[in-house]
Design a protein around this motif. Structure first.
Motif, PDB file in Angstrom:
ATOM      1  N   VAL A  52       0.868  -1.176   0.000  1.00 20.91           N
ATOM      2  CA  VAL A  52       0.000   0.000   0.000  1.00 20.91           C
ATOM      3  C   VAL A  52       0.903   1.224   0.000  1.00 20.91           C
ATOM      4  O   VAL A  52       1.757   1.372   0.879  1.00 20.91           O
ATOM      5  CB  VAL A  52      -0.935   0.040   1.231  1.00 20.91           C
ATOM      6  CG1 VAL A  52      -1.701   1.368   1.268  1.00 20.91           C
ATOM      7  CG2 VAL A  52      -1.910  -1.115   1.208  1.00 20.91           C
ATOM      8  N   SER A  53       0.723   2.085  -0.984  1.00 26.15           N
ATOM      9  CA  SER A  53       1.502   3.313  -1.077  1.00 26.15           C
ATOM     10  C   SER A  53       0.607   4.516  -0.797  1.00 26.15           C
ATOM     11  O   SER A  53      -0.623   4.399  -0.758  1.00 26.15           O
ATOM     12  CB  SER A  53       2.105   3.450  -2.479  1.00 26.15           C
ATOM     13  OG  SER A  53       1.071   3.698  -3.428  1.00 26.15           O
ATOM     14  N   GLU A  54       1.232   5.666  -0.626  1.00 25.98           N
ATOM     15  CA  GLU A  54       0.459   6.897  -0.458  1.00 25.98           C
ATOM     16  C   GLU A  54      -0.467   7.094  -1.648  1.00 25.98           C
ATOM     17  O   GLU A  54      -1.627   7.483  -1.484  1.00 25.98           O
ATOM     18  CB  GLU A  54       1.404   8.094  -0.332  1.00 25.98           C
ATOM     19  CG  GLU A  54       2.212   8.109   0.941  1.00 25.98           C
ATOM     20  CD  GLU A  54       3.319   9.145   0.937  1.00 25.98           C
ATOM     21  OE1 GLU A  54       3.696   9.584   2.038  1.00 25.98           O
ATOM     22  OE2 GLU A  54       3.808   9.513  -0.161  1.00 25.98           O
ATOM     23  N   ALA A  55       0.036   6.807  -2.845  1.00 25.72           N
ATOM     24  CA  ALA A  55      -0.782   6.967  -4.058  1.00 25.72           C
ATOM     25  C   ALA A  55      -2.001   6.058  -4.016  1.00 25.72           C
ATOM     26  O   ALA A  55      -3.103   6.469  -4.410  1.00 25.72           O
ATOM     27  CB  ALA A  55       0.059   6.682  -5.294  1.00 25.72           C
ATOM     28  N   ASP A  56      -1.834   4.809  -3.547  1.00 29.34           N
ATOM     29  CA  ASP A  56      -2.975   3.893  -3.439  1.00 29.34           C
ATOM     30  C   ASP A  56      -4.057   4.494  -2.543  1.00 29.34           C
ATOM     31  O   ASP A  56      -5.247   4.426  -2.851  1.00 29.34           O
ATOM     32  CB  ASP A  56      -2.544   2.541  -2.852  1.00 29.34           C
ATOM     33  CG  ASP A  56      -1.665   1.742  -3.788  1.00 29.34           C
ATOM     34  OD1 ASP A  56      -1.874   1.809  -5.016  1.00 29.34           O
ATOM     35  OD2 ASP A  56      -0.763   1.046  -3.286  1.00 29.34           O
TER      36      ASP A  56
END
Length: 197
Positions: A52-56
Protein backbone atom coordinates in the motif's frame (compact mmCIF):
# COMPACT_ATOMS: atom_id res chain seq x y z
CA UNK A 1 30.42 1.20 3.13
CA UNK A 2 32.78 -1.47 1.90
CA UNK A 3 32.26 -3.93 -0.93
CA UNK A 4 28.47 -3.67 -1.40
CA UNK A 5 27.35 -6.42 -3.75
CA UNK A 6 23.82 -7.40 -2.88
CA UNK A 7 20.57 -5.90 -1.67
CA UNK A 8 21.43 -7.18 1.82
CA UNK A 9 24.47 -4.88 1.86
CA UNK A 10 22.41 -1.69 1.38
CA UNK A 11 18.84 -2.40 2.52
CA UNK A 12 17.10 -1.04 5.59
CA UNK A 13 16.60 -3.96 7.95
CA UNK A 14 13.61 -2.51 9.82
CA UNK A 15 10.27 -3.21 8.13
CA UNK A 16 7.12 -1.19 8.72
CA UNK A 17 4.23 -3.35 7.50
CA UNK A 18 0.45 -3.64 7.65
CA UNK A 19 -1.94 -6.54 8.19
CA UNK A 20 -4.49 -7.32 5.47
CA UNK A 21 -7.28 -6.05 7.72
CA UNK A 22 -5.45 -2.88 8.87
CA UNK A 23 -7.70 0.20 8.44
CA UNK A 24 -6.57 3.20 6.40
CA UNK A 25 -6.08 5.42 9.43
CA UNK A 26 -3.68 2.91 11.02
CA UNK A 27 -1.69 2.63 7.76
CA UNK A 28 -1.39 6.40 7.40
CA UNK A 29 -0.34 6.76 11.04
CA UNK A 30 2.40 4.14 10.53
CA UNK A 31 3.62 5.84 7.36
CA UNK A 32 3.77 9.21 9.07
CA UNK A 33 5.39 7.89 12.24
CA UNK A 34 8.16 6.04 10.40
CA UNK A 35 8.58 8.46 7.48
CA UNK A 36 7.80 5.96 4.72
CA UNK A 37 5.61 6.37 1.65
CA UNK A 38 4.59 2.70 1.27
CA UNK A 39 4.23 -0.40 3.42
CA UNK A 40 4.19 -4.10 2.56
CA UNK A 41 0.97 -5.90 3.41
CA UNK A 42 1.34 -9.25 5.18
CA UNK A 43 -0.85 -12.34 5.08
CA UNK A 44 -1.83 -14.12 8.29
CA UNK A 45 1.26 -16.31 7.78
CA UNK A 46 3.52 -13.22 7.63
CA UNK A 47 4.22 -13.34 3.88
CA UNK A 48 4.27 -10.21 1.73
CA UNK A 49 1.14 -10.28 -0.44
CA UNK A 50 0.89 -6.66 -1.55
CA UNK A 51 2.01 -3.09 -0.99
CA UNK A 52 0.00 0.00 0.00
CA UNK A 53 1.50 3.31 -1.08
CA UNK A 54 0.46 6.90 -0.46
CA UNK A 55 -0.78 6.97 -4.06
CA UNK A 56 -2.97 3.89 -3.44
CA UNK A 57 -4.62 5.65 -0.49
CA UNK A 58 -5.14 8.94 -2.30
CA UNK A 59 -6.55 7.31 -5.44
CA UNK A 60 -8.54 4.39 -4.02
CA UNK A 61 -10.16 5.78 -0.85
CA UNK A 62 -13.50 7.15 -2.08
CA UNK A 63 -13.95 9.76 0.65
CA UNK A 64 -13.74 10.55 4.35
CA UNK A 65 -17.02 8.73 5.06
CA UNK A 66 -15.52 5.38 4.04
CA UNK A 67 -12.10 5.69 5.67
CA UNK A 68 -13.07 3.44 8.59
CA UNK A 69 -14.18 0.55 6.38
CA UNK A 70 -11.31 0.50 3.88
CA UNK A 71 -8.47 -1.92 4.70
CA UNK A 72 -4.98 -2.64 3.44
CA UNK A 73 -6.32 -5.69 1.62
CA UNK A 74 -8.67 -3.58 -0.50
CA UNK A 75 -6.10 -0.85 -1.17
CA UNK A 76 -2.93 -2.83 -1.86
CA UNK A 77 -1.26 -3.31 -5.20
CA UNK A 78 -0.90 -7.06 -5.67
CA UNK A 79 0.91 -9.24 -6.22
CA UNK A 80 3.76 -7.50 -4.46
CA UNK A 81 6.98 -6.93 -6.38
CA UNK A 82 9.69 -8.17 -4.03
CA UNK A 83 13.38 -8.93 -4.13
CA UNK A 84 15.54 -11.42 -2.26
CA UNK A 85 18.31 -10.23 0.04
CA UNK A 86 20.88 -11.97 -2.19
CA UNK A 87 19.79 -10.12 -5.36
CA UNK A 88 22.41 -7.89 -6.94
CA UNK A 89 22.18 -4.14 -6.56
CA UNK A 90 21.96 -3.80 -10.34
CA UNK A 91 19.18 -6.39 -10.51
CA UNK A 92 17.13 -4.57 -7.87
CA UNK A 93 17.67 -1.27 -9.71
CA UNK A 94 16.40 -2.82 -12.98
CA UNK A 95 13.35 -4.22 -11.19
CA UNK A 96 12.56 -0.82 -9.70
CA UNK A 97 13.08 0.88 -13.04
CA UNK A 98 10.80 -1.50 -14.92
CA UNK A 99 8.01 -1.08 -12.38
CA UNK A 100 8.70 2.61 -11.68
CA UNK A 101 8.92 1.72 -8.01
CA UNK A 102 10.54 3.76 -5.25
CA UNK A 103 11.16 0.83 -2.90
CA UNK A 104 10.93 -2.94 -2.76
CA UNK A 105 10.17 -5.26 0.13
CA UNK A 106 13.09 -7.65 0.67
CA UNK A 107 11.94 -11.17 1.48
CA UNK A 108 13.44 -14.46 2.64
CA UNK A 109 12.95 -17.83 0.90
CA UNK A 110 9.46 -18.13 2.43
CA UNK A 111 8.27 -14.69 1.29
CA UNK A 112 8.56 -13.13 4.75
CA UNK A 113 9.90 -9.57 4.98
CA UNK A 114 13.49 -9.07 6.15
CA UNK A 115 13.98 -5.49 5.00
CA UNK A 116 13.18 -2.79 2.48
CA UNK A 117 15.42 -1.40 -0.24
CA UNK A 118 14.80 2.05 -1.68
CA UNK A 119 16.21 3.97 -4.60
CA UNK A 120 18.25 5.97 -2.08
CA UNK A 121 19.71 2.76 -0.64
CA UNK A 122 20.81 1.66 -4.11
CA UNK A 123 22.41 5.04 -4.78
CA UNK A 124 24.69 4.65 -1.72
CA UNK A 125 27.15 2.68 -3.85
CA UNK A 126 28.03 5.91 -5.68
CA UNK A 127 29.21 7.47 -2.42
CA UNK A 128 32.07 4.99 -2.14
CA UNK A 129 35.57 6.40 -2.44
CA UNK A 130 37.51 5.98 -5.68
CA UNK A 131 40.07 3.94 -3.72
CA UNK A 132 37.39 1.46 -2.60
CA UNK A 133 36.03 1.15 -6.13
CA UNK A 134 39.56 0.65 -7.52
CA UNK A 135 40.24 -2.07 -4.94
CA UNK A 136 37.04 -3.91 -5.92
CA UNK A 137 37.76 -3.63 -9.65
CA UNK A 138 41.32 -4.91 -9.14
CA UNK A 139 39.99 -7.80 -7.02
CA UNK A 140 37.41 -8.77 -9.67
CA UNK A 141 39.95 -8.73 -12.49
CA UNK A 142 42.63 -10.62 -10.55
CA UNK A 143 40.13 -13.18 -9.27
CA UNK A 144 38.40 -13.90 -12.58
CA UNK A 145 40.77 -12.98 -15.40
CA UNK A 146 44.40 -12.45 -14.57
CA UNK A 147 46.55 -15.53 -13.75
CA UNK A 148 48.14 -15.59 -10.32
CA UNK A 149 51.42 -13.71 -10.26
CA UNK A 150 50.62 -11.54 -13.31
CA UNK A 151 50.13 -8.16 -11.70
CA UNK A 152 50.94 -5.89 -14.67
CA UNK A 153 47.57 -4.23 -14.25
CA UNK A 154 46.83 -0.68 -13.19
CA UNK A 155 43.38 0.45 -12.13
CA UNK A 156 42.75 4.19 -11.88
CA UNK A 157 39.41 5.59 -10.74
CA UNK A 158 38.34 9.23 -10.89
CA UNK A 159 34.80 10.11 -9.77
CA UNK A 160 33.71 6.52 -10.40
CA UNK A 161 35.16 6.34 -13.93
CA UNK A 162 37.62 3.45 -14.26
CA UNK A 163 40.65 3.36 -16.55
CA UNK A 164 42.44 0.03 -16.92
CA UNK A 165 46.01 -0.01 -18.18
CA UNK A 166 48.79 -2.56 -18.33
CA UNK A 167 49.14 -5.98 -19.85
CA UNK A 168 46.24 -8.35 -20.46
CA UNK A 169 46.80 -12.07 -21.15
CA UNK A 170 46.04 -13.06 -24.76
CA UNK A 171 43.29 -15.40 -23.58
CA UNK A 172 41.31 -12.52 -22.06
CA UNK A 173 39.35 -10.03 -24.14
CA UNK A 174 39.29 -6.34 -23.36
CA UNK A 175 35.48 -6.43 -23.59
CA UNK A 176 35.29 -9.04 -20.84
CA UNK A 177 37.62 -7.02 -18.59
CA UNK A 178 35.49 -3.92 -19.14
CA UNK A 179 32.25 -5.82 -18.43
CA UNK A 180 33.67 -7.07 -15.13
CA UNK A 181 34.84 -3.58 -14.18
CA UNK A 182 31.46 -2.01 -15.03
CA UNK A 183 29.67 -4.60 -12.87
CA UNK A 184 31.41 -3.36 -9.72
CA UNK A 185 29.02 -1.23 -7.64
CA UNK A 186 29.93 2.44 -7.84
CA UNK A 187 31.54 2.30 -11.31
CA UNK A 188 29.95 4.83 -13.65
CA UNK A 189 32.09 4.07 -16.72
CA UNK A 190 35.15 2.09 -17.75
CA UNK A 191 37.79 2.36 -20.44
CA UNK A 192 40.88 0.28 -21.19
CA UNK A 193 44.32 0.85 -22.69
CA UNK A 194 45.73 -2.67 -22.55
CA UNK A 195 48.75 -4.23 -24.20
CA UNK A 196 48.63 -8.00 -24.75
CA UNK A 197 50.96 -10.40 -22.99
Amino acid sequence: MKHPRTVDDVMTHAVVSARLDAPVKEIVQSMRRWGVSAVPVLSAEGRVVGVVSEADILVKVPGEDSVGSVTAGSLMSAPAVTVSRGATIAGAARLMGRGRLKRLPVVDEDGRPVGVVSRGDLLKVYLRSDAEVAEDVRHELLTHLIPEGDTALTVRVADGAVTLTGRLPESVSTDLALRLARAVPGVVDAAAEFTTA
